[in-house]
Design an enzyme around this catalytic site. Structure first.
Site, PDB file in Angstrom:
ATOM      1  N   ASP A  71       0.876  -1.245   0.055  1.00 19.05           N
ATOM      2  CA  ASP A  71      -0.137   0.012   0.004  1.00 19.05           C
ATOM      3  C   ASP A  71       1.042   1.310   0.018  1.00 19.05           C
ATOM      4  O   ASP A  71       1.957   1.265   0.399  1.00 19.05           O
ATOM      5  CB  ASP A  71      -0.823   0.011   1.319  1.00 19.05           C
ATOM      6  CG  ASP A  71      -2.202  -0.938   1.128  1.00 19.05           C
ATOM      7  OD1 ASP A  71      -2.262  -1.751   0.073  1.00 19.05           O
ATOM      8  OD2 ASP A  71      -2.655  -0.927   2.024  1.00 19.05           O
TER       9      ASP A  71
ATOM     10  N   HIS B 153       4.086  -2.327   3.093  1.00 19.47           N
ATOM     11  CA  HIS B 153       3.890  -1.275   2.456  1.00 19.47           C
ATOM     12  C   HIS B 153       5.305  -0.904   1.557  1.00 19.47           C
ATOM     13  O   HIS B 153       6.250  -1.351   2.406  1.00 19.47           O
ATOM     14  CB  HIS B 153       3.616   0.193   3.347  1.00 19.47           C
ATOM     15  CG  HIS B 153       2.515  -0.094   4.220  1.00 19.47           C
ATOM     16  ND1 HIS B 153       2.216  -1.004   5.229  1.00 19.47           N
ATOM     17  CD2 HIS B 153       1.406   0.721   3.957  1.00 19.47           C
ATOM     18  CE1 HIS B 153       0.674  -0.683   5.516  1.00 19.47           C
ATOM     19  NE2 HIS B 153       0.386   0.451   4.913  1.00 19.47           N
TER      20      HIS B 153
END
Length: 258
Positions: A75, A221
């Site tokens: 993300d 991430h």
């Protein structure tokens, strides 16, 4: 699992019953407050815990899959420093992943975004701004964010994204309406690394490797050196366990693009 419509119906009925009883006996104000606080806490938890599917259904894993497949997702990128390192590691281990990209980051790094796609990875929508107040946006504001990223990606790559990951994992009625209106598929996770917290590299890696098995979707991430180091060790672990990292659309057997 609790659902918003069911919970709201139950609490409306309970409130009506209390109001009815109040004609025959005194109902302390604290009782009404307790009912309201209970509703509020359940709704708040349902909004922040995406795996509850409280407001609408997201896809979190596919435990019925026969092959030894997992899906690593990233993300908040693409990040000019860390995403290239992530892509290099994935290429080295012949692994595929899914990148839920923030529109503003795509706009800043279009060539890097293209490199993600050229690497055989899947891309999805992670809003345009990823602001912390996103959970308080109305339906029109949510749709504007999602459409802006969809249009941007289509102009750059020709792909019209169908996959959406809620910013911060937050869901609510406004987001539900936008997701349905835009015909998006909401993607969650069932292995959360917590790599953006103060936990160190070893703690993050252990959190993943202690529970990961086939059919799982892992949340990482591509925005920090710590996450890159975790990924490197995770890919080695997956190799040892004969687990292959693929894209979420492959593991969930769904379409990533229109």
């Amino acid at each position: 699992m609790l659902r918003r419509k069911t919970v709201n119906t139950v609490f409306i009925i309970l409130t009506v019953m209390l109001l009815g009883l109040s004609f025959f006996t005194v109902i302390p104000l604290t009782v009404y407050l307790l009912v309201f606080l209970s509703w509020f806490l359940i709704t708040a938890c349902g909004s922040f815990f995406i795996r509850w599917n409280y407001h609408y259904k997201s896809l979190h894993s596919n435990k019925s899959i026969k092959d030894n497949l997992v899906a690593i997702t990233f993300d908040d990128g693409p990040h000019p420093e860390y995403t290239p390192q992530v892509l290099e590691l994935l290429k080295k281990h012949n692994a595929k992943a899914t990148f839920f990209c923030v529109g503003k980051q795509v706009q800043k790094n279009p060539d890097l975004f293209k490199a993600i796609i050229d690497g055989g990875h899947t891309v999805g929508n992670h809003t345009y701004t990823h602001v912390r107040s996103f959970g308080f946006f109305n339906e029109e504001e949510v749709s504007k964010e999602l459409l802006k990223t969809i249009d941007l990606v289509k102009n750059i790559s020709g792909l019209q994204m169908k996959l959406y990951r809620p910013a911060f994992g937050v869901t609510n009625p406004s987001i539900e309406k936008s997701v349905k209106k835009l015909n998006l598929t909401s993607i969650g996770w069932n292995v959360r690394s917590l790599d953006t917290t103060p936990r160190n590299e070893n703690m993050v890696l252990k959190r993943i490797t202690s529970k990961i098995s086939k059919g799982d979707i892992v949340l990482l991430h591509d925005t920090s050196e710590k996450s890159v180091r975790v990924l490197e060790r995770l890919l080695l672990f997956l190799d040892e366990k004969k687990l292959e990292s693929v894209t979420v659309d492959q593991i969930l057997q769904i379409k990533a693009y229109e």
